[in-house]
Design a protein around this motif. Sequence first.
Motif, PDB file in Angstrom:
ATOM      1  N   GLU A  29     -27.953 132.025  84.602  1.00 52.47           N
ATOM      2  CA  GLU A  29     -26.684 132.203  85.318  1.00 52.47           C
ATOM      3  C   GLU A  29     -25.707 131.086  84.959  1.00 52.47           C
ATOM      4  OE1 GLU A  29     -23.671 133.585  87.855  1.00 52.47           O
ATOM      5  OE2 GLU A  29     -25.383 134.548  86.847  1.00 52.47           O
ATOM      6  N   GLN A  30     -26.218 129.854  84.837  1.00 54.75           N
ATOM      7  CA  GLN A  30     -25.342 128.753  84.456  1.00 54.75           C
ATOM      8  C   GLN A  30     -24.801 128.965  83.049  1.00 54.75           C
ATOM      9  OE1 GLN A  30     -24.341 126.041  86.522  1.00 54.75           O
ATOM     10  NE2 GLN A  30     -22.844 126.141  84.858  1.00 54.75           N
ATOM     11  N   LEU A 103     -20.264 112.923  72.086  1.00 52.36           N
ATOM     12  CA  LEU A 103     -19.065 113.730  72.303  1.00 52.36           C
ATOM     13  C   LEU A 103     -18.174 113.717  71.063  1.00 52.36           C
ATOM     14  CD1 LEU A 103     -18.169 112.672  75.957  1.00 52.36           C
ATOM     15  CD2 LEU A 103     -19.178 114.834  75.232  1.00 52.36           C
ATOM     16  N   ALA A 104     -18.003 112.544  70.475  1.00 51.96           N
ATOM     17  CA  ALA A 104     -17.159 112.426  69.281  1.00 51.96           C
ATOM     18  C   ALA A 104     -17.717 113.258  68.133  1.00 51.96           C
ATOM     19  CB  ALA A 104     -17.033 110.961  68.870  1.00 51.96           C
ATOM     20  N   ALA A 105     -19.051 113.344  68.034  1.00 52.36           N
ATOM     21  CA  ALA A 105     -19.668 114.143  66.969  1.00 52.36           C
ATOM     22  C   ALA A 105     -19.343 115.616  67.135  1.00 52.36           C
ATOM     23  CB  ALA A 105     -21.179 113.941  66.985  1.00 52.36           C
ATOM     24  N   ARG A 106     -18.917 116.007  68.334  1.00 49.35           N
ATOM     25  CA  ARG A 106     -18.501 117.387  68.601  1.00 49.35           C
ATOM     26  C   ARG A 106     -16.996 117.464  68.836  1.00 49.35           C
ATOM     27  NH1 ARG A 106     -23.571 116.513  69.773  1.00 49.35           N
ATOM     28  NH2 ARG A 106     -25.108 118.161  69.420  1.00 49.35           N
ATOM     29  N   ARG A 194     -17.552 114.496  91.366  1.00 47.38           N
ATOM     30  CA  ARG A 194     -17.814 113.080  91.131  1.00 47.38           C
ATOM     31  C   ARG A 194     -18.378 112.876  89.728  1.00 47.38           C
ATOM     32  NH1 ARG A 194     -22.020 112.639  95.812  1.00 47.38           N
ATOM     33  NH2 ARG A 194     -22.620 114.513  94.642  1.00 47.38           N
ATOM     34  N   GLY A 195     -18.191 111.663  89.212  1.00 52.82           N
ATOM     35  CA  GLY A 195     -18.731 111.371  87.898  1.00 52.82           C
ATOM     36  C   GLY A 195     -20.237 111.476  87.849  1.00 52.82           C
ATOM     37  N   ALA A 201     -23.899 114.280  77.723  1.00 50.78           N
ATOM     38  CA  ALA A 201     -22.890 114.869  76.847  1.00 50.78           C
ATOM     39  C   ALA A 201     -22.839 116.384  76.988  1.00 50.78           C
ATOM     40  CB  ALA A 201     -23.169 114.476  75.398  1.00 50.78           C
ATOM     41  N   TYR A 202     -23.997 117.044  77.040  1.00 49.76           N
ATOM     42  CA  TYR A 202     -23.997 118.498  77.146  1.00 49.76           C
ATOM     43  C   TYR A 202     -23.352 118.955  78.455  1.00 49.76           C
ATOM     44  CZ  TYR A 202     -26.806 119.707  73.030  1.00 49.76           C
ATOM     45  OH  TYR A 202     -27.235 119.930  71.749  1.00 49.76           O
ATOM     46  N   ALA A 203     -23.650 118.276  79.544  1.00 48.44           N
ATOM     47  CA  ALA A 203     -23.064 118.652  80.826  1.00 48.44           C
ATOM     48  C   ALA A 203     -21.542 118.541  80.785  1.00 48.44           C
ATOM     49  CB  ALA A 203     -23.628 117.776  81.944  1.00 48.44           C
ATOM     50  N   LEU A 204     -21.030 117.525  80.101  1.00 47.07           N
ATOM     51  CA  LEU A 204     -19.582 117.369  79.964  1.00 47.07           C
ATOM     52  C   LEU A 204     -19.002 118.417  79.015  1.00 47.07           C
ATOM     53  CD1 LEU A 204     -19.409 113.481  79.813  1.00 47.07           C
ATOM     54  CD2 LEU A 204     -18.428 114.913  81.616  1.00 47.07           C
TER      55      LEU A 204
END
Length: 235
Positions: A29-30, A103-106, A194-195, A201-204
């Motif tokens: 579902e997510q 993140l930068a790598a993506r 909240r942070g 990284a995947y969650a972001l």
Amino acid sequence: MTLPEIVSREEWLAARQALLEREKEARREQDRINAERRRLPMVRIDKPYRFHGADGPAGLADLFAGRPQLIVQHVMFDPDWDAACPSCTAGIDEMAPALLEHLAARATTFVLVSRAPYEKLAAYAAARGWEIPWYSSHGDDFNFDFDVSFDESVKPPVYNYRALPVIPSPELPGFSCFLADGDAVFHTYSTFARGTDFGGAYALLDLTALGRQEEWEEPKGRAEHARAAVPDFAV
């Protein structure tokens, strides 16, 4: 203290397998929600927002640092405060340098933005040992337009897309995602959380329009081959 029930290994295994099915469905579902989020339309940003960072004044496009995607964490730090919110601080404390590299790598840049003057942000970051780019939007409408700062003289308070009958704090947390296409900048998504709710990284990346961009990764390792061979390997 209440402890879990003591059962046989067979009873535990049956209960664990039943829970595993629920965990798998929650993950599916997510995944569906993440896909729907990536399909959201986007809005062009025409307002000339101004920030101040380590290198001086900057526009919203400058925050991308040459990458096509940007994630902004709205950190609670009112201009009158001497410190950032403890919850925001805890989340940022837990961000390892490798998070920004992943993140930068993506093709995604991650920055912090707060309304306090840059001098306060720089001093606080130095005291905490943070190296994440942190920009001040002091004197700008950015925080108000993205509904994480509140002043009834500026605009009616709205948070999480609902009117606030009472302002609990002049600042609240959140994340906003942007996409650049040439000189154009677009707002793709915002979530008011909240942070500490996004620990990797995947969650972001799951908040963004481009997503995890798995095709950008190195060739598959053993874990990836296992998942390909056994589709139900992961939850």
